[in-house]
Design a protein around this motif. Sequence first.
Motif, PDB file in Angstrom:
ATOM      1  N   ALA A   4      50.267  22.212  48.035  1.00 30.71           N
ATOM      2  CA  ALA A   4      49.719  22.842  49.233  1.00 30.71           C
ATOM      3  C   ALA A   4      50.248  24.267  49.316  1.00 30.71           C
ATOM      4  O   ALA A   4      51.445  24.497  49.114  1.00 30.71           O
ATOM      5  N   ILE A   5      49.365  25.187  49.615  1.00 32.78           N
ATOM      6  CA  ILE A   5      49.736  26.600  49.734  1.00 32.78           C
ATOM      7  C   ILE A   5      49.449  27.057  51.153  1.00 32.78           C
ATOM      8  O   ILE A   5      48.299  27.009  51.615  1.00 32.78           O
ATOM      9  N   ALA A   6      50.478  27.480  51.867  1.00 30.06           N
ATOM     10  CA  ALA A   6      50.317  28.045  53.201  1.00 30.06           C
ATOM     11  C   ALA A   6      50.101  29.545  53.054  1.00 30.06           C
ATOM     12  O   ALA A   6      50.980  30.262  52.578  1.00 30.06           O
ATOM     13  N   GLY A   7      48.925  29.996  53.439  1.00 32.31           N
ATOM     14  CA  GLY A   7      48.576  31.404  53.265  1.00 32.31           C
ATOM     15  C   GLY A   7      47.496  31.552  52.214  1.00 32.31           C
ATOM     16  O   GLY A   7      47.754  31.352  51.024  1.00 32.31           O
ATOM     17  N   ALA A   8      46.281  31.870  52.659  1.00 35.59           N
ATOM     18  CA  ALA A   8      45.147  31.967  51.737  1.00 35.59           C
ATOM     19  C   ALA A   8      44.725  33.412  51.510  1.00 35.59           C
ATOM     20  O   ALA A   8      43.560  33.699  51.245  1.00 35.59           O
ATOM     21  N   GLY A   9      45.682  34.323  51.609  1.00 32.14           N
ATOM     22  CA  GLY A   9      45.406  35.713  51.289  1.00 32.14           C
ATOM     23  C   GLY A   9      45.317  35.908  49.793  1.00 32.14           C
ATOM     24  O   GLY A   9      45.218  34.954  49.014  1.00 32.14           O
ATOM     25  N   ALA A  10      45.395  37.156  49.370  1.00 33.74           N
ATOM     26  CA  ALA A  10      45.258  37.467  47.943  1.00 33.74           C
ATOM     27  C   ALA A  10      46.320  36.762  47.108  1.00 33.74           C
ATOM     28  O   ALA A  10      46.032  36.257  46.019  1.00 33.74           O
ATOM     29  N   VAL A  11      47.557  36.705  47.631  1.00 30.59           N
ATOM     30  CA  VAL A  11      48.637  36.057  46.880  1.00 30.59           C
ATOM     31  C   VAL A  11      48.390  34.562  46.774  1.00 30.59           C
ATOM     32  O   VAL A  11      48.461  33.973  45.687  1.00 30.59           O
ATOM     33  N   GLY A  12      48.083  33.922  47.909  1.00 28.19           N
ATOM     34  CA  GLY A  12      47.850  32.484  47.894  1.00 28.19           C
ATOM     35  C   GLY A  12      46.686  32.093  47.008  1.00 28.19           C
ATOM     36  O   GLY A  12      46.759  31.114  46.252  1.00 28.19           O
ATOM     37  N   ARG A  13      45.599  32.865  47.074  1.00 27.79           N
ATOM     38  CA  ARG A  13      44.430  32.550  46.242  1.00 27.79           C
ATOM     39  C   ARG A  13      44.733  32.726  44.760  1.00 27.79           C
ATOM     40  O   ARG A  13      44.281  31.928  43.924  1.00 27.79           O
ATOM     41  N   SER A  14      45.503  33.748  44.420  1.00 29.93           N
ATOM     42  CA  SER A  14      45.859  33.963  43.003  1.00 29.93           C
ATOM     43  C   SER A  14      46.696  32.810  42.475  1.00 29.93           C
ATOM     44  O   SER A  14      46.473  32.333  41.352  1.00 29.93           O
ATOM     45  N   ILE A  15      47.655  32.353  43.288  1.00 33.73           N
ATOM     46  CA  ILE A  15      48.471  31.210  42.879  1.00 33.73           C
ATOM     47  C   ILE A  15      47.598  29.974  42.708  1.00 33.73           C
ATOM     48  O   ILE A  15      47.740  29.215  41.737  1.00 33.73           O
ATOM     49  N   ALA A  16      46.678  29.773  43.652  1.00 37.46           N
ATOM     50  CA  ALA A  16      45.806  28.606  43.601  1.00 37.46           C
ATOM     51  C   ALA A  16      44.967  28.595  42.323  1.00 37.46           C
ATOM     52  O   ALA A  16      44.838  27.554  41.655  1.00 37.46           O
ATOM     53  N   ARG A  17      44.385  29.746  41.965  1.00 36.10           N
ATOM     54  CA  ARG A  17      43.565  29.805  40.754  1.00 36.10           C
ATOM     55  C   ARG A  17      44.387  29.469  39.515  1.00 36.10           C
ATOM     56  O   ARG A  17      43.913  28.773  38.607  1.00 36.10           O
ATOM     57  N   GLU A  18      45.625  29.978  39.482  1.00 30.80           N
ATOM     58  CA  GLU A  18      46.486  29.705  38.326  1.00 30.80           C
ATOM     59  C   GLU A  18      46.811  28.211  38.218  1.00 30.80           C
ATOM     60  O   GLU A  18      46.748  27.625  37.136  1.00 30.80           O
ATOM     61  N   LEU A  19      47.136  27.600  39.352  1.00 32.30           N
ATOM     62  CA  LEU A  19      47.479  26.179  39.354  1.00 32.30           C
ATOM     63  C   LEU A  19      46.275  25.313  39.008  1.00 32.30           C
ATOM     64  O   LEU A  19      46.387  24.334  38.258  1.00 32.30           O
ATOM     65  N   GLU A  39      34.365  30.494  48.442  1.00 33.42           N
ATOM     66  CA  GLU A  39      33.694  30.943  47.221  1.00 33.42           C
ATOM     67  C   GLU A  39      34.647  31.625  46.252  1.00 33.42           C
ATOM     68  O   GLU A  39      34.384  31.692  45.053  1.00 33.42           O
ATOM     69  N   ARG A  40      35.810  32.117  46.746  1.00 37.23           N
ATOM     70  CA  ARG A  40      36.784  32.770  45.867  1.00 37.23           C
ATOM     71  C   ARG A  40      37.552  31.745  45.021  1.00 37.23           C
ATOM     72  O   ARG A  40      37.942  32.046  43.888  1.00 37.23           O
ATOM     73  N   VAL A  41      37.792  30.568  45.600  1.00 42.38           N
ATOM     74  CA  VAL A  41      38.498  29.497  44.871  1.00 42.38           C
ATOM     75  C   VAL A  41      37.755  28.191  45.164  1.00 42.38           C
ATOM     76  O   VAL A  41      38.227  27.341  45.927  1.00 42.38           O
ATOM     77  N   PRO A  42      36.587  28.014  44.571  1.00 47.08           N
ATOM     78  CA  PRO A  42      35.732  26.881  44.949  1.00 47.08           C
ATOM     79  C   PRO A  42      36.296  25.511  44.587  1.00 47.08           C
ATOM     80  O   PRO A  42      35.901  24.507  45.192  1.00 47.08           O
ATOM     81  N   ASP A  43      37.207  25.459  43.641  1.00 53.65           N
ATOM     82  CA  ASP A  43      37.737  24.159  43.212  1.00 53.65           C
ATOM     83  C   ASP A  43      38.907  23.684  44.062  1.00 53.65           C
ATOM     84  O   ASP A  43      39.384  22.565  43.886  1.00 53.65           O
ATOM     85  N   ALA A  44      39.385  24.516  44.966  1.00 53.03           N
ATOM     86  CA  ALA A  44      40.492  24.134  45.842  1.00 53.03           C
ATOM     87  C   ALA A  44      39.973  23.436  47.084  1.00 53.03           C
ATOM     88  O   ALA A  44      38.806  23.583  47.464  1.00 53.03           O
ATOM     89  N   GLU A  45      40.845  22.662  47.730  1.00 54.92           N
ATOM     90  CA  GLU A  45      40.564  22.163  49.067  1.00 54.92           C
ATOM     91  C   GLU A  45      40.981  23.255  50.063  1.00 54.92           C
ATOM     92  O   GLU A  45      41.930  24.006  49.801  1.00 54.92           O
ATOM     93  N   TRP A  46      40.286  23.320  51.193  1.00 54.82           N
ATOM     94  CA  TRP A  46      40.572  24.349  52.187  1.00 54.82           C
ATOM     95  C   TRP A  46      40.774  23.709  53.549  1.00 54.82           C
ATOM     96  O   TRP A  46      40.106  22.729  53.889  1.00 54.82           O
ATOM     97  N   LEU A  47      41.693  24.274  54.327  1.00 54.60           N
ATOM     98  CA  LEU A  47      41.937  23.776  55.671  1.00 54.60           C
ATOM     99  C   LEU A  47      42.185  24.956  56.603  1.00 54.60           C
ATOM    100  O   LEU A  47      43.110  25.744  56.381  1.00 54.60           O
ATOM    101  N   LEU A  48      41.341  25.082  57.622  1.00 51.35           N
ATOM    102  CA  LEU A  48      41.522  26.105  58.650  1.00 51.35           C
ATOM    103  C   LEU A  48      42.465  25.541  59.706  1.00 51.35           C
ATOM    104  O   LEU A  48      42.062  24.701  60.528  1.00 51.35           O
TER     105      LEU A  48
END
Length: 221
Positions: A4-19, A39-48
Motif C-alpha cells: 500500500a502506498i500513501a500518496g498518489a503524487g508523482a513519487v507514489g505513482r513512480s514507485i507503484a509502476r516499478e513495483l 489512467e496513469r497506473v491502470p494496473d494498481a488498485e486506487w482508493l480515494l
Amino acid sequence: MRVAIAGAGAVGRSIARELLGNGHEVLLVDKSPSAIKVERVPDAEWLLADACEMSSLQEAQLQRCDVVICATGDDKVNLVVSLLAKTEFAVPRVVARVNHPGNESLFNESWGVDVAVSTPRLLSALVEEAVTVGDLVRLFSFKQGQANLVELTLPEDSPQIGNRVGDVPWPTDTALVAIIRQNRVLVPSRDDPLEALDELLFVASADQERRLQNLLSPHDD
C-alpha cells in the motif's frame, strides 16, 4: 507481495509502476480527487481516502499488506500513517519518505518507521560520493540508523593499498559488500588486493564509521 502506498503524487505513482513491473500487488491511497489518476497506473488498485484516518486504513485492509510506503509530501502525514500501519495493523515493513532533513530524526521505530528515505540527504550524499576521495560518505540508513550503507574512495596514500581484503583488520559490525574499480563491480573475496581509487561500499554500524575511516584514510588532526 501486497504493497500500500500513501500518496498518489508523482513519487507514489513512480514507485507503484516499478513495483507492478516486478509482479507485486499495489494499492494507491490519496485523499485528493485530483491525485486519483487511474489512467496513469491502470494496473494498481486506487482508493480515494485520507490515509491518516483509521476508517480509511481499515477500508484499505492494511492488515493484508506486507509493506506500507508513506510517500506523501507532508512529513506529518507520513509519520502518522507509519505509526498507524505498524501499531494498529502490524504491517511487517514500513518505509517512509522524509521531505525535510530537519525532521529526519523523527523517522524511527518509535513512529513505526523501519526504513526512512530522505531525498535531500540521498541527493547530497550522491554529490559528495561523486567528488570526494578518502572521506566516508553515508549513502543510506537501514533500520532506524542501526546500520548504514557507506562509501569511501581509497586515496592513493591509504595504508591499506596492496593489502588483501582478508588481511585488513576490519572493524566489527562492518561488511565490505562491493568494490567498484574502473567501471567494474567486484564482489570482494579474501584474496582480492585493494588498489588506489577503489570505490568501496560497506554496510556498517554507525558507531564503527570513524574506525573504518581511520583504517582506510587516516587524517592528521
